[in-house]
Design a protein around this motif. Structure first.
Motif, PDB file in Angstrom:
ATOM      1  N   ARG A 251      -7.470  10.855   2.663  1.00 32.88           N
ATOM      2  CA  ARG A 251      -7.302  12.239   2.166  1.00 32.88           C
ATOM      3  C   ARG A 251      -8.185  13.206   2.947  1.00 32.88           C
ATOM      4  NH1 ARG A 251      -6.037  11.948  -3.764  1.00 32.88           N
ATOM      5  NH2 ARG A 251      -3.984  10.971  -3.603  1.00 32.88           N
ATOM      6  N   ARG A 252      -9.437  12.785   3.133  1.00 30.12           N
ATOM      7  CA  ARG A 252     -10.397  13.648   3.831  1.00 30.12           C
ATOM      8  C   ARG A 252      -9.891  14.003   5.233  1.00 30.12           C
ATOM      9  NH1 ARG A 252     -14.958  11.055   5.648  1.00 30.12           N
ATOM     10  NH2 ARG A 252     -14.965   9.595   3.916  1.00 30.12           N
ATOM     11  N   HIS A 253      -9.090  13.099   5.824  1.00 28.56           N
ATOM     12  CA  HIS A 253      -8.638  13.331   7.203  1.00 28.56           C
ATOM     13  C   HIS A 253      -7.171  13.751   7.292  1.00 28.56           C
ATOM     14  CE1 HIS A 253     -12.356  12.040   9.038  1.00 28.56           C
ATOM     15  NE2 HIS A 253     -12.360  10.944   8.311  1.00 28.56           N
ATOM     16  N   GLY A 254      -6.555  14.045   6.173  1.00 20.93           N
ATOM     17  CA  GLY A 254      -5.157  14.501   6.195  1.00 20.93           C
ATOM     18  C   GLY A 254      -4.168  13.429   6.622  1.00 20.93           C
ATOM     19  N   ILE A 255      -4.529  12.159   6.361  1.00 25.02           N
ATOM     20  CA  ILE A 255      -3.662  11.029   6.757  1.00 25.02           C
ATOM     21  C   ILE A 255      -2.874  10.573   5.524  1.00 25.02           C
ATOM     22  CG2 ILE A 255      -3.664   8.647   7.625  1.00 25.02           C
ATOM     23  CD1 ILE A 255      -6.412   9.413   8.996  1.00 25.02           C
ATOM     24  N   LEU A 256      -1.570  10.425   5.671  1.00 27.84           N
ATOM     25  CA  LEU A 256      -0.726  10.045   4.526  1.00 27.84           C
ATOM     26  C   LEU A 256      -0.848   8.551   4.238  1.00 27.84           C
ATOM     27  CD1 LEU A 256       2.418  12.131   5.545  1.00 27.84           C
ATOM     28  CD2 LEU A 256       0.817  12.656   3.672  1.00 27.84           C
ATOM     29  N   LEU A 257      -0.746   8.197   2.959  1.00 28.24           N
ATOM     30  CA  LEU A 257      -0.867   6.792   2.545  1.00 28.24           C
ATOM     31  C   LEU A 257       0.504   6.249   2.108  1.00 28.24           C
ATOM     32  CD1 LEU A 257      -2.314   4.200   1.745  1.00 28.24           C
ATOM     33  CD2 LEU A 257      -3.060   5.323  -0.366  1.00 28.24           C
TER      34      LEU A 257
END
Ligand code: PLP
Length: 436
Positions: A251-257
């Motif tokens: 989340r902190r890095h804008g990466i989708l899970l």
């Protein structure tokens, strides 16, 4: 007696005939080309049992490929399929076409899913679902003005399927060999496995994740994909506290899970989705298998608000002919109703504990590294060597288990009886003890 002997001879002759014809005509998934194995030709199933054409019964310790939580031989699912075929067998869902079973199933899935998931894209199976999720993650980032965010983080020992992207994201070397070049832009992290509850494992994995994001550059990463519990990789539950921490970093890095729940959903870990069990709020969940109990191919990608926001207005030119299949949706709805009505989620927890307790003493053997599990997903990992002898030995004793690398993996139907659990454990223990 004589009638019985005649029946057995006829069954054996039929089995031989079918096996010969199979070998002459079929290339099986996961087989050696030109060296076909003699097939076990199955004929029927009921509950946790299947019968071969000779009339021999087997306790199905794996649910085939872990796809069948409600067990075999459910008339209700056959009826649901037949009714829908008679009414409308199929019509494409491309563009602005739809059908009522798909709409009802999408509503049901969003009701059962963890918070934050808002839309459903239907597929025919797991690989297609992961292809879809990877493409959609990249498209969403691209559309939102981050075209350089293309990299997908995956994990060693993870399994995501056999298509271009899904195989590229699969971290099992023997499955990748010979098929290159695979879809580019996948980066692998270490295997999420805490042997004997090592409390430092999550710390090390999170540190690795942070370092890799730093060295790749977060602005180049679209998504992270992982199974809540490794399946093909040996039924490996995550280290304590792993998932919420992974999620926080992403989340902190804008990466989708992207959470691959193709095996873990629909009761296998005692919940509708394992994300609930492990406190994950996925941006996408990919599921299949237990969704329809495998009575008909069916899969789904559940899409979260963040993805929808990023992709809003993007043309999603993606789809497979049979997406949104009304027969698959009708069967899935009936299947979910059985899981609910028969409290099968609870059963996975109770019987999973019974099976794990029964198998645990195997850890005393020198050649057994670990016995582990969550719900009705269990693995016995050997210290090395080949586990296929255990698979063959158990089958000869009327129990189906699966050798997966150095592990034996188990995922019986959730309807398996206590007595069948005990027989499965007894036979498997004998085979494992004999295997060194
Ligand atoms: N992902 C996981 C975790 C799986 O276990 C599987 C199949 O075993 C897949 C993806 C691929 O699904 P399918 O074989 O339906 O394409």
């Amino acid at each position: 007696m004589e009638q019985q002997a005649t029946r057995e001879r006829a069954g054996a002759a039929q089995a031989r005939d079918l096996a010969e014809r199979d070998v002459r005509t079929i290339v099986h998934p996961h087989s050696v080309i030109g060296e076909p194995a003699e097939p076990l030709v199955l004929d029927r199933g009921e509950g946790a049992l299947v019968w071969d054409v000779r009339g021999r019964s087997y306790i199905d310790g794996t649910c085939g490929l872990w796809q069948c939580p409600v067990g075999h031989g459910r008339r209700e699912l056959a009826d649901a399929a037949a009714e829908q075929i008679a009414k409308l067998e199929f019509y494409s869902s491309f563009g602005d076409y739809s059908n009522e079973p798909s709409i009802k199933l999408a509503e049901k899935l969003l009701e059962l899913a963890p918070a934050g998931l808002r839309r459903v894209f239907f597929t025919n199976g797991g690989s297609e679902g992961n292809e879809t999720a990877i493409k959609l993650a990249r498209l969403a980032q691209h559309h939102a003005g981050h075209p350089e965010r293309t990299i997908v983080l995956a994990r060693s020992a993870g399994y995501h399927g056999m298509g271009g992207g899904s195989l590229a994201a699969t971290g099992i070397d023997r499955l990748r060999e010979g098929y290159g070049p695979l879809v580019p832009g996948i980066e692998f992290l270490g295997k999420p496995h805490a042997v004997a509850g090592d409390p430092g494992t999550a710390d090390r994995l999170i540190a690795e994740l942070e370092e890799r994001i730093e060295s790749i550059g977060p602005e180049r990463i679209a998504a992270f994909i992982g199974e809540p519990v490794l399946g093909v990789g040996g039924m490996v539950p995550p280290p304590d506290g792993y998932w919420p921490r992974v999620q926080e970093v992403l989340r902190r890095h804008g990466i989708l899970l992207i959470v691959d729940e193709i095996v873990t959903a629909f009761g296998r870990t005692g919940h509708w989705f394992a994300s609930e069990r492990y406190g994950i709020e996925p941006d996408m969940i990919v599921t299949a298998k237990g969704l329809s109990s495998g009575y008909i191919p069916m899969g789904a990608v559940l899409i979260g608000q963040r993805v929808l926001d990023l992709a809003e207005g993007a043309a999603f030119l993606h789809g497979f002919t049979y997406n949104g299949h009304p027969v698959g949706a009708a069967v899935a709805l009936a299947n979910i109703e059985i899981l609910r009505r028969e409290n099968l989620l609870e059963r996975a927890t109770t019987l999973g504990t019974r099976l794990l307790d029964a198998l645990r003493p195997l850890e005393e053997l020198d050649h057994v590294l670990e016995v582990r599990g969550v719900g009705l997903m269990l693995g016995i990992e050997f210290t090395g060597g080949d586990t296929s002898g255990v698979q063959a030995g158990a089958r000869a004793e009327g129990v189906i288990v699966r050798a997966s690398g150095t592990s034996i993996v188990l995922s019986p139907p959730l309807v398996i009886t206590e007595e069948q659990v005990d027989t499965l454990a007894r036979v498997l223990k004998e085979q494992v003890r004999a295997a060194h």
